[in-house]
Each structure stands twice: as structure tokens, then as C-alpha cells.
Scaffold this motif. Structure first.
Motif, PDB file in Angstrom:
ATOM      1  N   CYS A  33       3.772 -27.878 -35.297  1.00 49.81           N
ATOM      2  CA  CYS A  33       4.500 -29.138 -35.103  1.00 49.81           C
ATOM      3  C   CYS A  33       4.884 -29.754 -36.434  1.00 49.81           C
ATOM      4  N   LEU A  34       3.944 -29.748 -37.389  1.00 56.17           N
ATOM      5  CA  LEU A  34       4.240 -30.306 -38.707  1.00 56.17           C
ATOM      6  C   LEU A  34       5.355 -29.535 -39.388  1.00 56.17           C
ATOM      7  N   VAL A  35       5.286 -28.205 -39.299  1.00 57.00           N
ATOM      8  CA  VAL A  35       6.330 -27.383 -39.911  1.00 57.00           C
ATOM      9  C   VAL A  35       7.673 -27.644 -39.211  1.00 57.00           C
ATOM     10  N   ALA A  36       7.636 -27.777 -37.873  1.00 61.17           N
ATOM     11  CA  ALA A  36       8.880 -28.036 -37.133  1.00 61.17           C
ATOM     12  C   ALA A  36       9.486 -29.374 -37.534  1.00 61.17           C
ATOM     13  N   VAL A  37       8.620 -30.419 -37.643  1.00 61.40           N
ATOM     14  CA  VAL A  37       9.117 -31.735 -38.048  1.00 61.40           C
ATOM     15  C   VAL A  37       9.682 -31.676 -39.464  1.00 61.40           C
ATOM     16  N   GLY A  38       8.954 -30.972 -40.368  1.00 63.53           N
ATOM     17  CA  GLY A  38       9.441 -30.833 -41.736  1.00 63.53           C
ATOM     18  C   GLY A  38      10.791 -30.122 -41.792  1.00 63.53           C
ATOM     19  N   CYS A  39      10.917 -29.042 -41.021  1.00 68.21           N
ATOM     20  CA  CYS A  39      12.194 -28.312 -40.987  1.00 68.21           C
ATOM     21  C   CYS A  39      13.304 -29.170 -40.390  1.00 68.21           C
ATOM     22  N   TYR A  40      12.952 -29.925 -39.346  1.00 63.20           N
ATOM     23  CA  TYR A  40      13.948 -30.802 -38.730  1.00 63.20           C
ATOM     24  C   TYR A  40      14.450 -31.848 -39.730  1.00 63.20           C
ATOM     25  N   LEU A  41      13.500 -32.473 -40.464  1.00 61.37           N
ATOM     26  CA  LEU A  41      13.892 -33.479 -41.448  1.00 61.37           C
ATOM     27  C   LEU A  41      14.728 -32.857 -42.562  1.00 61.37           C
ATOM     28  N   LEU A  42      14.342 -31.662 -42.975  1.00 65.51           N
ATOM     29  CA  LEU A  42      15.102 -30.989 -44.024  1.00 65.51           C
ATOM     30  C   LEU A  42      16.526 -30.701 -43.561  1.00 65.51           C
ATOM     31  N   VAL A  43      16.633 -30.169 -42.338  1.00 60.39           N
ATOM     32  CA  VAL A  43      17.969 -29.879 -41.799  1.00 60.39           C
ATOM     33  C   VAL A  43      18.762 -31.172 -41.622  1.00 60.39           C
ATOM     34  N   LEU A  44      18.067 -32.241 -41.172  1.00 60.66           N
ATOM     35  CA  LEU A  44      18.741 -33.521 -40.972  1.00 60.66           C
ATOM     36  C   LEU A  44      19.309 -34.050 -42.288  1.00 60.66           C
ATOM     37  N   ILE A  45      18.504 -33.948 -43.352  1.00 61.76           N
ATOM     38  CA  ILE A  45      18.973 -34.403 -44.661  1.00 61.76           C
ATOM     39  C   ILE A  45      20.179 -33.588 -45.115  1.00 61.76           C
ATOM     40  N   LEU A  46      20.095 -32.275 -44.925  1.00 62.12           N
ATOM     41  CA  LEU A  46      21.210 -31.422 -45.318  1.00 62.12           C
ATOM     42  C   LEU A  46      22.466 -31.742 -44.511  1.00 62.12           C
ATOM     43  N   VAL A  47      22.282 -31.989 -43.202  1.00 59.65           N
ATOM     44  CA  VAL A  47      23.431 -32.310 -42.350  1.00 59.65           C
ATOM     45  C   VAL A  47      24.062 -33.634 -42.794  1.00 59.65           C
ATOM     46  N   ILE A  48      23.200 -34.625 -43.104  1.00 60.27           N
ATOM     47  CA  ILE A  48      23.726 -35.921 -43.538  1.00 60.27           C
ATOM     48  C   ILE A  48      24.526 -35.774 -44.827  1.00 60.27           C
ATOM     49  N   LEU A  49      23.948 -35.041 -45.779  1.00 59.00           N
ATOM     50  CA  LEU A  49      24.634 -34.875 -47.061  1.00 59.00           C
ATOM     51  C   LEU A  49      25.935 -34.106 -46.905  1.00 59.00           C
ATOM     52  N   CYS A  50      25.893 -33.054 -46.091  1.00 56.93           N
ATOM     53  CA  CYS A  50      27.098 -32.232 -45.913  1.00 56.93           C
ATOM     54  C   CYS A  50      28.140 -32.929 -45.048  1.00 56.93           C
ATOM     55  N   SER A  51      27.665 -33.668 -44.025  1.00 56.07           N
ATOM     56  CA  SER A  51      28.621 -34.301 -43.115  1.00 56.07           C
ATOM     57  C   SER A  51      29.411 -35.396 -43.820  1.00 56.07           C
ATOM     58  N   ARG A  52      28.756 -36.093 -44.735  1.00 56.04           N
ATOM     59  CA  ARG A  52      29.492 -37.127 -45.469  1.00 56.04           C
ATOM     60  C   ARG A  52      30.674 -36.522 -46.214  1.00 56.04           C
ATOM     61  N   LYS A  53      30.410 -35.391 -46.840  1.00 60.95           N
ATOM     62  CA  LYS A  53      31.482 -34.738 -47.572  1.00 60.95           C
ATOM     63  C   LYS A  53      32.532 -34.168 -46.613  1.00 60.95           C
ATOM     64  N   ALA A  54      32.063 -33.679 -45.450  1.00 60.24           N
ATOM     65  CA  ALA A  54      32.988 -33.038 -44.506  1.00 60.24           C
ATOM     66  C   ALA A  54      33.910 -34.050 -43.841  1.00 60.24           C
ATOM     67  N   ILE A  55      33.385 -35.240 -43.512  1.00 60.73           N
ATOM     68  CA  ILE A  55      34.203 -36.217 -42.786  1.00 60.73           C
ATOM     69  C   ILE A  55      34.918 -37.179 -43.726  1.00 60.73           C
ATOM     70  N   ARG A  56      34.692 -37.043 -45.032  1.00 60.60           N
ATOM     71  CA  ARG A  56      35.354 -37.950 -45.965  1.00 60.60           C
ATOM     72  C   ARG A  56      36.879 -37.904 -45.843  1.00 60.60           C
ATOM     73  N   PRO A  57      37.501 -36.707 -45.716  1.00 65.22           N
ATOM     74  CA  PRO A  57      38.964 -36.691 -45.542  1.00 65.22           C
ATOM     75  C   PRO A  57      39.414 -37.411 -44.272  1.00 65.22           C
ATOM     76  N   ALA A  58      38.623 -37.262 -43.178  1.00 66.24           N
ATOM     77  CA  ALA A  58      38.987 -37.935 -41.927  1.00 66.24           C
ATOM     78  C   ALA A  58      38.896 -39.454 -42.082  1.00 66.24           C
ATOM     79  N   ILE A  59      37.854 -39.918 -42.794  1.00 70.50           N
ATOM     80  CA  ILE A  59      37.697 -41.353 -43.011  1.00 70.50           C
ATOM     81  C   ILE A  59      38.853 -41.887 -43.857  1.00 70.50           C
ATOM     82  N   GLU A  60      39.182 -41.151 -44.908  1.00 71.60           N
ATOM     83  CA  GLU A  60      40.292 -41.585 -45.755  1.00 71.60           C
ATOM     84  C   GLU A  60      41.600 -41.615 -44.971  1.00 71.60           C
ATOM     85  N   SER A  61      41.789 -40.624 -44.095  1.00 68.49           N
ATOM     86  CA  SER A  61      43.006 -40.601 -43.278  1.00 68.49           C
ATOM     87  C   SER A  61      43.068 -41.798 -42.341  1.00 68.49           C
ATOM     88  N   MET A  62      41.920 -42.145 -41.725  1.00 70.67           N
ATOM     89  CA  MET A  62      41.877 -43.304 -40.831  1.00 70.67           C
ATOM     90  C   MET A  62      42.161 -44.593 -41.593  1.00 70.67           C
TER      91      MET A  62
END
Length: 387
Positions: free
Chosen positions: A139-168
Motif C-alpha cells: 500500500c505504501l509503495v502504491a501510494v508513493g507511486c501514485y503520488l509520483l505519477v500524479l506529480i509527473l502528470v501535473i508537471l507535464c499537463s501544465r506544459k501540454a495544456i499551455r497552448p490551449a490556455i493561450e488559445s482560449m
């Protein structure tokens, strides 16, 4: 193995008995006949048997020859159970009537012959702790992996949706700029038309120009309202006021158009029902909803406007008879430029943006608006926090 050897491990060296992989000669486990484990293995369950196994295993046994009246126990191989506790465990297991199961931290299995009933209990607390430890670590490893993936998704998604935000943002800015720029030529066209009418008199052409100017003015106003809402609520004036009077005033504006179209306009508005927000925007909301109802209600139809308090909420409902409602989710009507029936929208003079403005006003007041089918039409329902 313990059952087959009368509740104890075989005393002979297991490495010198039997042939690996051969089944017991006298049948399945629990037959009452002694079975020797194979070379390093129990023949029937592939249990890894060694000379240390009898010393590593914590167990006790209990037997009875009189149907459970008296029990004979052997607790010499365990320290966590006394003879009285062993008898109690055995009695409970016998009452269940199952040949195997679990009671407390012990797993048990029983065998019954014509002479006696034998029950062997093996302490599985260490195995349970191991399972719990593995589960906790997993469970601890799963939570750690989930948080790690969540952080990576947040960091990557900001960069990915930046063009869409600028377009809006550019789209919002364009709508605002275009709306302000269109006001000037519309005003000039209107003034020139009035000059033509003064010089040559009114005609069907100047009347048509005035009509189109009104449509363009309405469209520009709605676009600017949406742009302001997107930018943060359109600078709503936050104050408490009698919303009932505002709603009555907005509805009264449509009494004449309703009579012209032979539409029955009914109202059921609670008196002195107050709310907090922008009175001008709420007036615009009611105006848009009733105007939409008048456009799409057939001659001889009915429009009903209700405003009432429901618990801690205030609800506004504009219901009208309507033909040929669009299929699917009616809440799509709040999407910008959406038309359930494009041909009817053109005939009515709508641009498919009025309901979007209405939804934006409701959301700016921390409310919720929905579109629902009724027996003979459609109902737009808005819910607000009430005072």
C-alpha cells in the motif's frame, strides 16, 4: 501431515522415507494412516519439509472419544495456548461442523474415525503478520507511486495544456476587442439610416436596416457579456436585494409580445424573496430565459415563470410548451452557438448564444442551471443560494 500422524510430526528422518512425487498408499490426508513425506517434500501438498520443521511449527491437538464431552489435549509444542484454551478452541471447532477453518490466530483441520475425533491447530500468527506486512508495504509503495505519477502528470499537463490556455485567452481577448470595435460601425450605420429617413422618409429598406442593427447590437452585447463572465464574473455587484421585484419587472416586459403571439403567460412568484448578487444580471437572466420561451413557444402555447424558496435555496423555473425538442441531453442547449434545430433558430432570429449567457450568469452567482423535458415542452431551472 499432523492429522495423518495422530497430531505429531513423524519421528523418522523424512529424507529416508518414501519416494518423491508418489501419492500416499492409504489415500488422502486425514485417513488416519501414517504417511511419510517424500524426499524433502510432503507428497500430497508439496510442503517443504525439513528436520527443522517440527521445531519451527507452533501447534497443538485435541481429541475426543465421547462426542466432545471430554477432550484430550497436547499443548507441548506451543506456549500461547493452555490446556483449557485448547479444549475451548476444540469445542468451538467441533460445533461449527467444518473439517477445516480458522479460529483466532489458529488454522485447524479435523478428521473423524469410528474411534475418535482429532483436531489439529496450527498457529498462523507469524504468517498473518507477514501477509499484513507485505500488504502494508504494498500500500505504501502504491501510494508513493501514485503520488509520483500524479506529480509527473501535473508537471507535464501544465506544459501540454499551455497552448490551449493561450488559445482560449486569445479568443476571449479577440471577442472583447471585436465587440468594442463593432459598436462604432453599428452606431454609424444607425445614424446614417436615420439621416436617410429624415431626407427621403421611412421605407421597407430602412426598416430592415434598423432590424438588422438591433440584431447585431444584441449579439455584440451578449458576446461582451460572455467575455466579461469568462474574465471573472463580469464585475458582479454583490449586494442583497428583493429579487422577486426584479423578476416581476423582467417578466412584464414580455406581456405584449405574448399577447401578440396568443401565448398564455403565467407567473407564480414568491414575494419578498431576497438573494445576494447583481440585480442587473439577474434581470438579464430572466429576460433571456423568457425571451427564449417566447421565441420557441407556438401560437396558443403557455409560458409559466415560477420563483420560490426551497429550503436554503431559491429556485427560478421558466417552463414553456415546445414542439420538436432536440434528442439527447438538453443541457447541451447551454453550449455556445449550439442549436437544437438550426432552421428554427434562424427563423426566430437567435444565434445560439443567449442560453450560454444565462448559464454564465447563474454560475457567476454560485448557482446551477439545468434544462429538463416536461410533459408538453421544456423547463429551464436555476437554483441560487437564498436569504
Amino acid at each position: 501431515m499432523l492429522l495423518d500422524n495422530d497430531g505429531t510430526f513423524p519421528e523418522n528422518n523424512p529424507d529416508n522415507q518414501g519416494k518423491q512425487g508418489q501419492p500416499p498408499e492409504n489415500g488422502a490426508p486425514g485417513s488416519g494412516q501414517m504417511q511419510s513425506p517424500g524426499n524433502g517434500q510432503s507428497i500430497w501438498n508439496s510442503f517443504q519439509f525439513s528436520a527443522e520443521t517440527p521445531f519451527e511449527t507452533r501447534y497443538f491437538s485435541a481429541s475426543t472419544t465421547d462426542g466432545g464431552e471430554t477432550w484430550t489435549t497436547d499443548v507441548s509444542h506451543i506456549a500461547s495456548a493452555t490446556e483449557s484454551e485448547a479444549e475451548e478452541y476444540a469445542a468451538k471447532a467441533a460445533e461449527k461442523g467444518k473439517t477445516e477453518g480458522k479460529t483466532g490466530t489458529f488454522r485447524y483441520r479435523m478428521t473423524e474415525t469410528d474411534e475418535k475425533l482429532l483436531i489439529v491447530f496450527v498457529d498462523c500468527s507469524r504468517d498473518t503478520q507477514n501477509v499484513e506486512s507485505v500488504a502494508a508495504i504494498s500500500c505504501l509503495v502504491a501510494v508513493g507511486c501514485y503520488l509520483l505519477v500524479l506529480i509527473l502528470v501535473i508537471l507535464c499537463s501544465r506544459k501540454a495544456i499551455r497552448p490551449a490556455i493561450e488559445s482560449m485567452e486569445k479568443q476571449k481577448q479577440f471577442i472583447t476587442d471585436a465587440g468594442h470595435e463593432l459598436k462604432t460601425p453599428i452606431a454609424i450605420i444607425s445614424a446614417n439610416t436615420e439621416v436617410i429617413e429624415m431626407c427621403s422618409g421611412e421605407s421597407e429598406w430602412t426598416e430592415s436596416i434598423h432590424h438588422q442593427i438591433e440584431r447585431l447590437t444584441s449579439l455584440v452585447t451578449q458576446l461582451l457579456t460572455l467575455a466579461k463572465m469568462d474574465e471573472g464574473g463580469g464585475q458582479l455587484e454583490q449586494k442583497e436585494w428583493n429579487a422577486s421585484e426584479t423578476i416581476i419587472d423582467a417578466v412584464q416586459s414580455f406581456e405584449a409580445p405574448a399577447v401578440t403571439k396568443q401565448i398564455t403567460l403565467q407567473t407564480d412568484i414568491a414575494k419578498e424573496l431576497r438573494m445576494e448578487g447583481d440585480a442587473a444580471r439577474i434581470h438579464q437572466l430572466v429576460f433571456l430565459l423568457v425571451d427564449n420561451a417566447v421565441k420557441y413557444t407556438p401560437e396558443g402555447g403557455t409560458i409559466r415563470v415560477r420563483w420560490w424558496k426551497n429550503g436554503k435555496k431559491a429556485e427560478l423555473a421558466v417552463e414553456n410548451t415546445c414542439d420538436n425538442l432536440p434528442e439527447g441531453d438538453l443541457n447541451r442547449l447551454f453550449e455556445r452557438f449550439y442549436r437544437g434545430d438550426a432552421s428554427r433558430a434562424r427563423e426566430s432570429g437567435g444565434y445560439g448564444i443567449g442560453l450560454s449567457v444565462a448559464a454564465a450568469i447563474v454560475q457567476a452567482h454560485k448557482g446551477k442551471i439545468t434544462a429538463e423535458r416536461t410533459k408538453d415542452g421544456i423547463c429551464f431551472r436555476a437554483v441560487f443560494p437564498a436569504k
